[in-house]
Scaffold this motif. Structure first.
Motif, short mmCIF file in Angstrom:
data_model
loop_
_atom_site.label_atom_id
_atom_site.label_comp_id
_atom_site.label_asym_id
_atom_site.label_seq_id
_atom_site.Cartn_x
_atom_site.Cartn_y
_atom_site.Cartn_z
N GLU A 1 1.08 -1.20 0.02
CA GLU A 1 0.00 0.04 -0.04
C GLU A 1 0.90 1.19 -0.08
O GLU A 1 1.87 1.35 0.63
CB GLU A 1 -0.81 0.04 1.34
CG GLU A 1 -1.71 -1.15 1.44
CD GLU A 1 -1.11 -2.12 2.31
OE1 GLU A 1 -2.00 -3.01 2.71
OE2 GLU A 1 0.01 -2.34 2.60
N LEU B 1 -5.51 6.20 -2.25
CA LEU B 1 -4.56 4.98 -1.77
C LEU B 1 -4.19 4.18 -2.84
O LEU B 1 -5.31 4.03 -3.82
CB LEU B 1 -4.97 4.34 -0.63
CG LEU B 1 -5.58 5.12 0.65
CD1 LEU B 1 -5.80 4.27 1.74
CD2 LEU B 1 -4.19 6.03 1.12
N CYS C 1 -2.83 0.30 -4.05
CA CYS C 1 -1.89 -1.01 -3.66
C CYS C 1 -1.56 -1.81 -4.88
O CYS C 1 -2.04 -2.10 -5.93
CB CYS C 1 -3.34 -1.89 -3.07
SG CYS C 1 -2.67 -3.37 -2.64
N TRP D 1 -10.25 -2.94 0.43
CA TRP D 1 -9.50 -2.25 1.51
C TRP D 1 -10.12 -2.30 2.72
O TRP D 1 -11.75 -2.23 2.66
CB TRP D 1 -9.66 -0.69 1.14
CG TRP D 1 -8.90 -0.37 -0.23
CD1 TRP D 1 -8.97 -0.42 -1.39
CD2 TRP D 1 -7.25 -0.08 0.04
NE1 TRP D 1 -7.83 -0.09 -2.27
CE2 TRP D 1 -6.87 0.19 -1.44
CE3 TRP D 1 -6.56 0.14 1.08
CZ2 TRP D 1 -5.48 0.73 -1.48
CZ3 TRP D 1 -5.34 0.43 0.84
CH2 TRP D 1 -4.55 0.79 -0.54
N THR E 1 -2.72 -2.31 -9.98
CA THR E 1 -3.05 -1.67 -8.70
C THR E 1 -4.52 -1.72 -8.40
O THR E 1 -5.41 -1.67 -9.42
CB THR E 1 -2.33 -0.11 -8.64
OG1 THR E 1 -3.05 0.60 -9.76
CG2 THR E 1 -1.10 -0.27 -8.91
N ASN F 1 -7.03 0.86 -6.35
CA ASN F 1 -6.94 2.06 -5.61
C ASN F 1 -8.12 2.67 -4.76
O ASN F 1 -9.26 2.06 -5.25
CB ASN F 1 -6.64 3.38 -6.92
CG ASN F 1 -5.47 3.12 -7.60
OD1 ASN F 1 -4.36 2.84 -7.34
ND2 ASN F 1 -5.84 2.74 -9.03
N TYR G 1 -4.86 1.65 6.80
CA TYR G 1 -5.80 1.35 5.86
C TYR G 1 -4.86 0.09 5.04
O TYR G 1 -3.67 0.07 4.76
CB TYR G 1 -6.10 2.22 4.71
CG TYR G 1 -7.08 3.05 5.19
CD1 TYR G 1 -6.92 3.91 5.96
CD2 TYR G 1 -8.27 3.02 4.52
CE1 TYR G 1 -8.00 4.75 6.48
CE2 TYR G 1 -9.23 3.94 4.95
CZ TYR G 1 -9.27 4.81 6.07
OH TYR G 1 -10.43 5.72 6.43
N TYR G 2 -5.51 -1.26 5.09
CA TYR G 2 -4.94 -2.35 4.68
C TYR G 2 -5.45 -2.73 3.35
O TYR G 2 -6.62 -2.75 3.04
CB TYR G 2 -5.02 -3.45 5.44
CG TYR G 2 -4.32 -3.29 6.77
CD1 TYR G 2 -5.11 -2.70 7.92
CD2 TYR G 2 -3.05 -3.48 6.93
CE1 TYR G 2 -4.34 -2.34 9.29
CE2 TYR G 2 -2.54 -3.33 8.31
CZ TYR G 2 -3.04 -2.75 9.27
OH TYR G 2 -2.48 -2.58 10.34
N CYS G 3 -4.68 -3.16 2.31
CA CYS G 3 -5.33 -3.79 1.15
C CYS G 3 -5.37 -5.38 1.24
O CYS G 3 -4.44 -5.84 1.96
CB CYS G 3 -4.23 -3.31 0.02
SG CYS G 3 -4.62 -4.17 -1.52
N THR H 1 -0.92 1.42 5.43
CA THR H 1 -0.61 2.72 5.36
C THR H 1 -1.62 3.66 5.94
O THR H 1 -2.73 3.31 6.17
CB THR H 1 -0.83 3.12 3.69
OG1 THR H 1 -0.17 4.38 3.67
CG2 THR H 1 -2.25 3.21 3.21
#
Length: 125
Positions: free
Chosen positions: A6, A20, A22, A36, A76, A78, A92-94, A119
């Motif tokens: 991320e 954001l 990923c 997310w 990616t 986003n 925040y996690y992907c 992130t």
């Protein structure tokens, strides 16, 4: 091997926007769904948005403000976040998985196999 990284988290003022990203490394092409999640200190992890095929999911708390999208050319996923609020402050996690996302009673479950490191997003009032 699937790796998720991320980026894009930072500190912003309420009402501002962030995007954001990923970055997805998926050498075998197993992943078909991406999401997310976020987790604030002392709170449970919350599913924010997910994308699978042509469908998307959004938590009620972010509907109309956040948009999840997939850029296949760049590999990616986003998350465009607008009209940010202090309560959006979280890590925040992907996440990704080889199965469709699981939504129960309107809530995205964190049954994803692959996760990024997170992130930080901080929204000040």
């Amino acid at each position: 091997q699937v790796q998720l990284v991320e980026s894009g988290g930072e500190s912003v003022q309420a009402g501002g926007s962030l995007r954001l990203s990923c970055a997805i490394s998926d050498s075998t092409g197993v992943t078909v769904s991406w999401a997310w999640f976020r987790q604030a200190p002392g709170k449970q992890r919350e599913g924010v948005a997910a994308i699978y095929g042509g469908s998307t999911y959004y938590a009620d708390s972010v509907k109309g403000r956040f948009t999840i999208s997939q850029d296949s050319a760049k590999n990616t996923v986003n998350l465009q976040m607008n009209s940010l609020k202090p309560e959006d402050t979280a890590t925040y996690y992907c996440a990704a998985d080889s199965r469709p996302p699981l939504v129960e009673r309107g809530v995205l479950r964190d049954a994803f196999l692959y996760w990024g490191q997170g992130t930080q997003v901080t929204v000040s009032s």
